[in-house]
Design an enzyme around this catalytic site. Structure first.
Site, short mmCIF file in Angstrom:
data_model
loop_
_atom_site.label_atom_id
_atom_site.label_comp_id
_atom_site.label_asym_id
_atom_site.label_seq_id
_atom_site.Cartn_x
_atom_site.Cartn_y
_atom_site.Cartn_z
CB SER A 89 -0.93 0.00 1.22
OG SER A 89 -0.19 0.33 2.39
CB SER A 91 0.18 3.50 4.61
OG SER A 91 1.07 2.44 4.90
CE LYS A 146 0.74 1.88 8.97
NZ LYS A 146 0.19 2.39 7.70
CB SER A 255 -1.00 6.24 7.11
OG SER A 255 -0.44 5.28 7.99
#
Length: 307
Positions: A89, A91, A146, A255
């Site tokens: 993705s 994010s 992250k 996100s």
């Protein structure tokens, strides 16, 4: 607990190793004994074909002996040293793009067993600015990636797209902590990336000693009504509990991160993302006859360390 593929690798390693051990200790001596008895019955040496037939390993043993060293090496490598991941993705844009293949350094943090994820060796802890892979707290079989923003004891505020951090003071520490500080941002460009039809601004964010780029979408409001609600704090304020970490995606308005579900337990940490070893570009035209999962190019300029 680990993901299904990690469990499959461990089980395959154990099964092939046990078959190999069973053959070495039990089956091979029995085949040799049969050969000796056959030679005695024949009154001498048997023809080569007959001897080879009596000593021939079963197919399952041949397969186990051929795959065990390879599977064992792969299991050890991805469990304790480096594990490859694919970015699914956007994010973490612009740091990581869809189609990036990365290596995650497992020994950067605590070394854990590949099945139950019990700590085998206590190593370094995550630091501010690390790009970390972890087990998603709401669904531990899923891996998330992250950036680490808050360490245990830190107070983090994300207000009007601006990040503020009050770092916790370690024992005896008197400077560089205990004061709410603005995380510096410097505008790099605008319009390089888009979220839906909205242009995004690219900033360089200085998080301690780590400088990295983030994206913001000025036209998108912050959905604070969906933020994680922590007792005793404002809706956009997060105080990191002991043994936990607070994480954000670099694509701040695209996100699902700690703002929405809270904190990452230290036990869930998998490793630190350190290197992009391959990056494929995919076709994004919905009218194209080419399936979206087929690569149309290689982004060689993206290969290298992750910051």
């Amino acid at each position: 607990m680990a993901g299904y593929f990690a469990i499959f690798l461990v089980l395959l390693t154990l099964a092939s190793g046990l078959v190999w051990l069973l053959d070495a200790l039990v089956l091979a001596p029995k085949r040799q004994q049969k050969l000796v008895l056959a030679q005695a019955s024949a009154g001498g040496q048997l023809p080569v074909d007959s001897s080879e037939s009596l000593l021939k390993e079963p197919q399952i043993v041949e397969t186990a002996k051929s795959i065990f060293p390879v599977i064992a090496l792969i299991t050890i490598f991805r469990s304790f040293i480096y594990e490859p991941f694919q970015i699914p993705s956007g994010s973490m844009m612009p740091t990581l793009l869809v189609g990036d293949f990365i290596l995650v350094e497992k020994f950067s943090y605590d070394v854990k067993d590949p099945v139950w994820r019990s700590t085998l060796y206590s190593n370094n802890k995550p630091k501010h600015g690390d790009v970390a892979v972890f087990k998603y707290p709401e669904q531990p079989t899923v891996d998330y990636i992250k950036r680490v923003i808050g360490l245990p004891g830190d107070r983090v505020i994300y207000r009007n797209k601006q990040l503020f951090i009050e770092k916790a003071c370690a024992e005896g520490q008197t400077t560089g902590c205990g004061k709410l500080e603005t995380v510096e941002l410097s505008l790099k460009n605008e319009g390089e990336y888009y979220q839906e039809r909205y242009p995004q601004r690219r900033y360089t964010e200085q998080l301690g000693e780590v400088a990295h780029d983030i994206l913001q979408t000025p036209a998108r409001r912050e959905h604070t009504e969906f933020f994680f609600k922590q007792r005793g704090t404002a809706i956009d304020e997060f105080v990191v509990p002991d043994g936990h970490y607070f994480v954000l995606g670099d694509n701040r308005d695209n996100s699902r991160d700690g703002r929405f579900w809270g904190f990452v337990p230290e036990h869930n940490m998998v490793g630190k993302a350190v290197f992009i070893w391959m990056s494929f570009e995919f076709n994004e035209d919905p009218q194209s006859w080419l399936p979206g999962w087929v690569p149309i190019g290689v982004r060689f300029d993206r290969l290298g360390p992750i910051h």
